[in-house]
Design an enzyme around this catalytic site. Structure first.
Site, PDB file in Angstrom:
ATOM      1  N   TYR A   4     -29.862 -25.726 -14.529  1.00 23.89           N
ATOM      2  CA  TYR A   4     -30.128 -26.561 -13.721  1.00 23.89           C
ATOM      3  C   TYR A   4     -31.181 -27.044 -13.494  1.00 23.89           C
ATOM      4  O   TYR A   4     -32.735 -26.983 -13.180  1.00 23.89           O
ATOM      5  CB  TYR A   4     -29.818 -26.171 -12.048  1.00 23.89           C
ATOM      6  CG  TYR A   4     -28.769 -24.917 -11.686  1.00 23.89           C
ATOM      7  CD1 TYR A   4     -27.410 -25.169 -12.369  1.00 23.89           C
ATOM      8  CD2 TYR A   4     -28.441 -24.274 -10.613  1.00 23.89           C
ATOM      9  CE1 TYR A   4     -26.857 -24.630 -11.829  1.00 23.89           C
ATOM     10  CE2 TYR A   4     -27.923 -23.538 -10.474  1.00 23.89           C
ATOM     11  CZ  TYR A   4     -25.940 -23.901 -10.618  1.00 23.89           C
ATOM     12  OH  TYR A   4     -25.170 -22.835 -10.653  1.00 23.89           O
TER      13      TYR A   4
ATOM     14  N   PHE B 193     -18.424 -25.045  -5.013  1.00 22.62           N
ATOM     15  CA  PHE B 193     -18.118 -26.427  -4.853  1.00 22.62           C
ATOM     16  C   PHE B 193     -17.035 -26.099  -3.558  1.00 22.62           C
ATOM     17  O   PHE B 193     -16.170 -27.189  -3.465  1.00 22.62           O
ATOM     18  CB  PHE B 193     -16.894 -26.033  -6.137  1.00 22.62           C
ATOM     19  CG  PHE B 193     -17.960 -26.512  -7.348  1.00 22.62           C
ATOM     20  CD1 PHE B 193     -18.634 -27.521  -7.248  1.00 22.62           C
ATOM     21  CD2 PHE B 193     -17.538 -26.116  -8.771  1.00 22.62           C
ATOM     22  CE1 PHE B 193     -19.188 -27.768  -8.089  1.00 22.62           C
ATOM     23  CE2 PHE B 193     -17.672 -26.634  -9.746  1.00 22.62           C
ATOM     24  CZ  PHE B 193     -19.075 -26.951  -9.980  1.00 22.62           C
TER      25      PHE B 193
ATOM     26  N   GLY C  32     -15.782 -29.139  -3.722  1.00 20.52           N
ATOM     27  CA  GLY C  32     -14.105 -29.308  -3.728  1.00 20.52           C
ATOM     28  C   GLY C  32     -13.624 -29.741  -4.783  1.00 20.52           C
ATOM     29  O   GLY C  32     -13.969 -29.118  -5.846  1.00 20.52           O
TER      30      GLY C  32
ATOM     31  N   THR D 135     -16.120 -36.916  -3.377  1.00 20.30           N
ATOM     32  CA  THR D 135     -15.306 -37.730  -3.313  1.00 20.30           C
ATOM     33  C   THR D 135     -14.117 -37.910  -2.357  1.00 20.30           C
ATOM     34  O   THR D 135     -13.210 -37.443  -2.328  1.00 20.30           O
ATOM     35  CB  THR D 135     -15.009 -37.731  -5.307  1.00 20.30           C
ATOM     36  OG1 THR D 135     -14.384 -36.708  -5.642  1.00 20.30           O
ATOM     37  CG2 THR D 135     -16.491 -37.972  -6.107  1.00 20.30           C
TER      38      THR D 135
END
Length: 297
Positions: free
Chosen positions: A66, A215, A219, A227
């Site tokens: 990350y 997520f 999603g 989004t």
């Protein structure tokens, strides 16, 4: 719903091996860069981490891979939180890795120790609380025995306290458990998740294994974040409870079982407060049924 006084303890807790954590945790992936790829504001990221701990978060998910051109999640965690609180559990992951230019690299079993040591150096620790073996998509149906066996040896050497697996199937979990204890499964999961994954979630609970969805808010947006337009059932439930769609998504994952641990990530202080407050949102059976009707995309 208000977030002014909500603490992460509102969602209850779960035990990873011998480590007790609150079910609302924090994912560090979004600390390093904005949605457009520009480096995050360092002071703001440090402030978010410190505020998370103030709000009762004691489970942070991170990884050495990350990072953005100017930021490293592990280094930010070290700067913000060391010396670490006694009850703070930091989970990281290996097998996946990235080179200095950001290119993805997948470690051989012999290289896993180097990845563990990289996390140790960045975090400033002499052992890691939880290490997840992150299985590449190319191995979606393959054996994890060689890599998990190597990670189990690293655990025996004292560098790792507990092991987990990530991006796995039930068969791969069973294969890993035959080698060493597994305290958690970390898979992609959000409203609209296929029924087979919902069955896997239930099976993890029956085996006393934590299920840690990633997520959960993004999603189908995955790494890019949220989004497009929100699904109507999510908006309906959000209006009913006076909550945001993101809070509904977090609460939905927590509603899947007492063994499910949420790790929503953000670099925004206001979003952090909202995410933690979602731990106090109790969805009804009708809410869960409505949300479970969202089609998988």
């Amino acid at each position: 719903m208000t977030s002014e006084t909500t603490n992460a303890t509102a969602a209850g807790g779960w035990t990873l091996g011998d480590l007790r954590v609150n079910r609302i945790g924090f994912g560090a992936m979004r600390l390093t860069a904005g949605a457009d790829g520009t480096p995050s504001d360092r002071d703001r990221a440090v402030a978010v981490l410190r505020r998370a701990v103030e709000l009762g978060v004691n489970h942070i998910d991170t990884a050495a891979f990350y990072f953005s051109p100017l930021r490293s999640a592990n280094e930010l965690i070290n700067t913000a939180l060391a010396p670490y609180p006694d009850d703070l559990v930091i989970a990281t992951k290996v097998w996946a890795g990235r080179g200095p230019s950001g290119d993805w690299r997948w470690a051989s079993p012999a290289q896993l120790r180097g990845q563990v040591e990289e996390n140790l150096r960045q975090l400033g620790r002499d052992h890691l609380d939880v290490v997840n073996l992150r299985v590449p998509r190319s191995k979606a149906t393959g054996s994890v025995a060689e890599h998990f066996g190597a990670l189990a040896e690293i655990r025996e050497a004292g560098l790792v306290r507990h092991l987990g697996v990530s991006n796995v199937t039930p068969g791969q979990l069973a294969e890993a458990r035959a080698i060493a204890p597994v305290v958690c499964v970390q898979n992609a999961c959000a409203i609209g998740v296929p029924r087979v994954e919902q069955e896997f979630i239930r099976a993890c609970g029956e085996q006393g294994i934590a299920y840690v969805p990633f997520f959960a808010i993004a999603g189908r947006g995955r790494e890019a974040g949220v989004t497009g337009d929100e699904h109507d059932p999510v908006l309906t439930v959000a209006r009913t409870h006076g909550a945001t769609p993101a809070q509904v998504r977090v609460a939905w994952t927590l509603g899947l079982g007492p063994h499910v641990l949420a790790i929503p990530g953000t670099g925004d202080p206001a979003h952090l407060e909202e995410n933690v407050a979602a731990g106090a949102l109790r969805l009804t059976g009708e809410d869960m049924t409505l949300l479970s009707g969202v089609a998988h995309v």
